[in-house]
Scaffold this active site. Structure first.
Site: not given
Length: 209
Positions: A126, A168
């Site tokens: 992303h 993440h």
């Protein structure tokens, strides 16, 4: 955007940052763990909802739609080289980010994941793909500093949202940003070199007296 020398310097800095994030970050990093704990939005439902909304800006649906729309618009306006450049940069970055995930195979954080994930952790797709897409759109469509700044800000928000959602490590996001920046700058350097070469006319043969 900076000139060629500035771009080369930034590419070098981004490459070093990417290497540091890849080598020192992840499950064994106390700094990663501490920053993740501070940013994780699991105990704040409203913040988690906002992070889910922001993270969709960097999802494949939003980025693909934005890229396809821009490519079609450029193509219809006879700006076909720019359309091809945009497509190749965005598609190439997505493939390169996916290859890195496969190579490093870093485990996701062992905290509550507030969105579904299935791939490896490093680098953040992303973060990388949003920076590449937003930045190259800004450069191709606007070329203004404000547009570039807005692109970086959007990608920054997307990357932070991934840590807030617990999917993440901060170093994954940092590595994604570093890769994305280096990728776009390298693409611009190659484009400018090709354009400058094409702009040089061939020497006319000497006339016979």
């Amino acid at each position: 955007m900076p000139g060629s020398r500035g771009r080369i310097a930034l590419i070098g800095a981004a490459a070093l940052l990417w290497a540091a994030a890849a080598h020192f970050g992840g499950p064994a990093s106390s700094a990663d763990a501490a920053l993740l704990a501070a940013l994780h939005a699991g105990q704040i439902p409203g913040l988690a909802t906002a992070a889910r909304v922001v993270t969709e800006l960097g999802g494949w649906i939003a980025l693909t739609a934005a890229t396809a729309s821009a490519v079609i618009w450029l193509w219809l306006r006879q700006r076909r080289r720019e359309a091809l450049f945009l497509f190749l940069v965005v598609a190439g970055a997505r493939l390169a980010a996916a290859a890195q995930k496969h190579f490093f195979a870093r485990e996701r954080p062992d905290v509550a994941h507030l969105v579904d994930v299935s791939s490896a952790s490093f680098p953040s797709g992303h973060a990388a793909n949003s920076l590449v897409t937003f930045l190259v759109l800004a450069v191709v469509l606007s070329r203004s500093r404000s547009a570039v700044g807005l692109a970086v800000a959007f990608a920054g928000c997307v990357g932070i949202s991934r840590v807030m959602l617990g999917v993440h490590w901060p170093s994954d996001v940092l590595g994604g940003w570093a890769f994305g920046l280096a990728w776009v700058l390298a693409a611009l350097c190659i484009r400018d070199r090709l354009q400058s070469g094409a702009a040089i006319p061939l020497a006319s043969p000497p006339r016979k007296g």
